[in-house]
Design a protein around this motif. Sequence first.
Motif, PDB file in Angstrom:
ATOM      1  N   GLU A  41      -8.000   1.421 -14.752  1.00 21.93           N
ATOM      2  CA  GLU A  41      -8.856   0.646 -13.839  1.00 21.93           C
ATOM      3  C   GLU A  41      -8.106   0.223 -12.578  1.00 21.93           C
ATOM      4  N   GLN A  42      -6.846   0.630 -12.472  1.00 20.86           N
ATOM      5  CA  GLN A  42      -6.002   0.331 -11.301  1.00 20.86           C
ATOM      6  C   GLN A  42      -5.842  -1.166 -11.074  1.00 20.86           C
ATOM      7  N   ARG A  43      -5.739  -1.893 -12.198  1.00 26.24           N
ATOM      8  CA  ARG A  43      -5.405  -3.321 -12.123  1.00 26.24           C
ATOM      9  C   ARG A  43      -3.890  -3.429 -12.318  1.00 26.24           C
ATOM     10  N   TRP A  44      -3.180  -3.195 -11.219  1.00 28.53           N
ATOM     11  CA  TRP A  44      -1.728  -3.037 -11.306  1.00 28.53           C
ATOM     12  C   TRP A  44      -0.996  -4.284 -11.794  1.00 28.53           C
ATOM     13  N   PRO A  45      -1.308  -5.472 -11.304  1.00 24.79           N
ATOM     14  CA  PRO A  45      -0.598  -6.656 -11.817  1.00 24.79           C
ATOM     15  C   PRO A  45      -0.806  -6.845 -13.318  1.00 24.79           C
ATOM     16  N   ASP A  46      -2.048  -6.596 -13.800  1.00 21.45           N
ATOM     17  CA  ASP A  46      -2.311  -6.729 -15.236  1.00 21.45           C
ATOM     18  C   ASP A  46      -1.530  -5.678 -16.028  1.00 21.45           C
ATOM     19  N   ALA A  47      -1.511  -4.466 -15.515  1.00 19.59           N
ATOM     20  CA  ALA A  47      -0.779  -3.404 -16.211  1.00 19.59           C
ATOM     21  C   ALA A  47       0.711  -3.742 -16.297  1.00 19.59           C
ATOM     22  N   THR A  48       1.266  -4.230 -15.203  1.00 22.10           N
ATOM     23  CA  THR A  48       2.692  -4.579 -15.191  1.00 22.10           C
ATOM     24  C   THR A  48       2.989  -5.695 -16.175  1.00 22.10           C
ATOM     25  N   SER A  49       2.141  -6.721 -16.200  1.00 22.66           N
ATOM     26  CA  SER A  49       2.348  -7.853 -17.110  1.00 22.66           C
ATOM     27  C   SER A  49       2.263  -7.410 -18.565  1.00 22.66           C
ATOM     28  N   LEU A  50       1.276  -6.593 -18.899  1.00 21.13           N
ATOM     29  CA  LEU A  50       1.108  -6.123 -20.278  1.00 21.13           C
ATOM     30  C   LEU A  50       2.269  -5.242 -20.720  1.00 21.13           C
ATOM     31  N   GLU A  56      -3.905  -1.979 -23.977  1.00 26.02           N
ATOM     32  CA  GLU A  56      -4.491  -2.772 -22.893  1.00 26.02           C
ATOM     33  C   GLU A  56      -3.887  -2.385 -21.550  1.00 26.02           C
ATOM     34  N   ALA A  57      -2.582  -2.130 -21.544  1.00 24.92           N
ATOM     35  CA  ALA A  57      -1.925  -1.720 -20.297  1.00 24.92           C
ATOM     36  C   ALA A  57      -2.467  -0.379 -19.818  1.00 24.92           C
ATOM     37  N   GLY A  58      -2.716   0.553 -20.780  1.00 21.04           N
ATOM     38  CA  GLY A  58      -3.283   1.841 -20.401  1.00 21.04           C
ATOM     39  C   GLY A  58      -4.663   1.684 -19.783  1.00 21.04           C
ATOM     40  N   LYS A  59      -5.465   0.762 -20.313  1.00 24.33           N
ATOM     41  CA  LYS A  59      -6.790   0.512 -19.754  1.00 24.33           C
ATOM     42  C   LYS A  59      -6.683  -0.093 -18.351  1.00 24.33           C
ATOM     43  N   ALA A  60      -5.758  -1.051 -18.202  1.00 20.11           N
ATOM     44  CA  ALA A  60      -5.557  -1.669 -16.880  1.00 20.11           C
ATOM     45  C   ALA A  60      -5.094  -0.627 -15.865  1.00 20.11           C
ATOM     46  N   ALA A  75       0.832  -1.202   0.000  1.00 21.22           N
ATOM     47  CA  ALA A  75       0.000   0.000   0.000  1.00 21.22           C
ATOM     48  C   ALA A  75       0.871   1.258   0.000  1.00 21.22           C
ATOM     49  N   GLU A  76       1.911   1.251   0.811  1.00 25.97           N
ATOM     50  CA  GLU A  76       2.791   2.419   0.868  1.00 25.97           C
ATOM     51  C   GLU A  76       3.524   2.635  -0.454  1.00 25.97           C
ATOM     52  N   ARG A  77       3.775   1.543  -1.181  1.00 31.72           N
ATOM     53  CA  ARG A  77       4.492   1.662  -2.450  1.00 31.72           C
ATOM     54  C   ARG A  77       3.540   1.950  -3.626  1.00 31.72           C
ATOM     55  N   LEU A  78       2.252   1.860  -3.390  1.00 35.83           N
ATOM     56  CA  LEU A  78       1.299   1.983  -4.484  1.00 35.83           C
ATOM     57  C   LEU A  78       1.401   3.309  -5.235  1.00 35.83           C
ATOM     58  N   PRO A  79       1.499   4.464  -4.569  1.00 36.40           N
ATOM     59  CA  PRO A  79       1.660   5.712  -5.325  1.00 36.40           C
ATOM     60  C   PRO A  79       2.894   5.694  -6.232  1.00 36.40           C
ATOM     61  N   GLU A  80       3.991   5.143  -5.703  1.00 37.04           N
ATOM     62  CA  GLU A  80       5.207   5.042  -6.511  1.00 37.04           C
ATOM     63  C   GLU A  80       4.991   4.093  -7.684  1.00 37.04           C
ATOM     64  N   ARG A  81       4.268   2.993  -7.419  1.00 41.76           N
ATOM     65  CA  ARG A  81       4.001   2.032  -8.483  1.00 41.76           C
ATOM     66  C   ARG A  81       3.149   2.650  -9.583  1.00 41.76           C
ATOM     67  N   ALA A  82       2.161   3.449  -9.182  1.00 43.02           N
ATOM     68  CA  ALA A  82       1.321   4.131 -10.168  1.00 43.02           C
ATOM     69  C   ALA A  82       2.162   5.079 -11.026  1.00 43.02           C
ATOM     70  N   ALA A  83       3.059   5.810 -10.367  1.00 41.07           N
ATOM     71  CA  ALA A  83       3.909   6.745 -11.100  1.00 41.07           C
ATOM     72  C   ALA A  83       4.843   5.998 -12.053  1.00 41.07           C
ATOM     73  N   GLU A  84       5.397   4.877 -11.597  1.00 40.43           N
ATOM     74  CA  GLU A  84       6.280   4.075 -12.453  1.00 40.43           C
ATOM     75  C   GLU A  84       5.520   3.538 -13.656  1.00 40.43           C
ATOM     76  N   THR A  85       4.274   3.094 -13.426  1.00 39.57           N
ATOM     77  CA  THR A  85       3.465   2.576 -14.529  1.00 39.57           C
ATOM     78  C   THR A  85       3.210   3.663 -15.564  1.00 39.57           C
ATOM     79  N   ASP A  86       2.860   4.858 -15.090  1.00 38.39           N
ATOM     80  CA  ASP A  86       2.629   5.971 -16.015  1.00 38.39           C
ATOM     81  C   ASP A  86       3.893   6.292 -16.816  1.00 38.39           C
ATOM     82  N   LYS A  87       5.024   6.271 -16.127  1.00 36.34           N
ATOM     83  CA  LYS A  87       6.295   6.577 -16.794  1.00 36.34           C
ATOM     84  C   LYS A  87       6.634   5.528 -17.847  1.00 36.34           C
TER      85      LYS A  87
END
Length: 434
Positions: free
Chosen positions: A308-317, A301-305, A231-243
């Motif tokens: 929708e904040q489906r982080w594992p799916d976004a990372t895999s895609l 598909e990753a952008g859609k995930a 949970a604490e890493r989630l904001p960072e994970r979201a930012a990394e995904t966007d990047k």
Amino acid sequence: MAVALPLLVGALLPQAFAGGGTRRWFGGRGEGQRAEAQAAKDAAAAAFYELDTAQRGLRISIETITAVDSSPEARRAVEGFEALGRRIDEVSHLYIGAVDAHDLDRDELDAGSASRARADLNRAKEELDRVKGELDRFEEGLAPLLGRAETQLAQLAPAVERARQALRGASGALDVVREGGLRADDLAARLASLGPELTRLNEGAGRHGVAETLQRADRVLRDAEAVRAEAERLPERAAETDKRLVSLRTRTEALTTRAGGVEPVLSELRRRYSAACWQDLQHVPEQAVVTLRQAGERLAEAGKARAEQRWPDATSLLSTARALLDSTDEAVSAAGERLRRLDAVAKDPKAEIDRTRFAVRDAQRLAMAGRNTPDPRHARPLDDAVGRLDRAVDGLEGRHPDYWHFLTELEAVRAAAARVVALIREERGSGVGH
């Protein structure tokens, strides 16, 4: 005698009536026997009390062990305690019987009765002491079991409290994340699944056992800490995904542009070199179109995930898209690199030949170092490498030499020489061959 007896009775009568009661004898040896019997009674009572106290303490130790330990060793300890209890009952009954059989306070107690009372009470005390000694030795043998049990019990309350604190920490971290606009539904579900475990922890070790409660507390602590950390890493994970999304989209565009330049490179290869030098590359443009399209689909598909904040799916895609772009980049780069290398070797094959001969000769010198004749295991692959090099050089003669075959052959020769060098150094490092 006829004169003395009335005098003795007369002398005793005033004292006998003076106290309001009568005793058959006073003072002297009779009173000493009564005192000794009373002392024996007191000593037996003290021994009985000591044994009873020790038994109570040992029962607490056994209960401590059984609350934690269900091993065969613990079961044997319980059986041993029960056997001791039966012996304690026997000697306790002996003691109580001895006390009940002799009233040391009655006036009619004579010296013989006092002596028998003392003997019975001494015997009861000896039995009490003997069983007390057995109990002490048994308790000494329990020390390792009891120590382990007490250690676990001492860990119980802190372990449960740490688990509770971890759950509170995870819940707080989730609240912070949600306030920042991130749902974290999967983490919330994982945290909710720990609710029944918390209920069992609150029910306590009395219901579920100390060992099981300790294991549950450790499991809850570990799982709650994992939820909190994620949970604490989630904001960072979201930012990394966007990047990563932005970066891979940019890379896709760049590769699309570069892929458009592959066909002119292939045309140049076809014009200047034999088919063997470019045949394996002729499908690169078509393959690049396909893989770039697939990468674009995965990125969408990753952008859609991500939305929708489906982080594992976004990372895999994103990982899949990156792998597709890597393979495309490699294929597109291969065409330009092939032309560059072929141009270089066509202009000056001697540089490549000299580089390869040096590698082989260096390996040969190492193989002969400190020897009159080389080890066949080293000489044979080096001789083969020399022959392979000579054949590759001879292959350059002719109207349309296969420069790509020449380059790959020389690479293989250098690799063979490097393997021999590595083998020799490994053997000399371990002392083999000396």
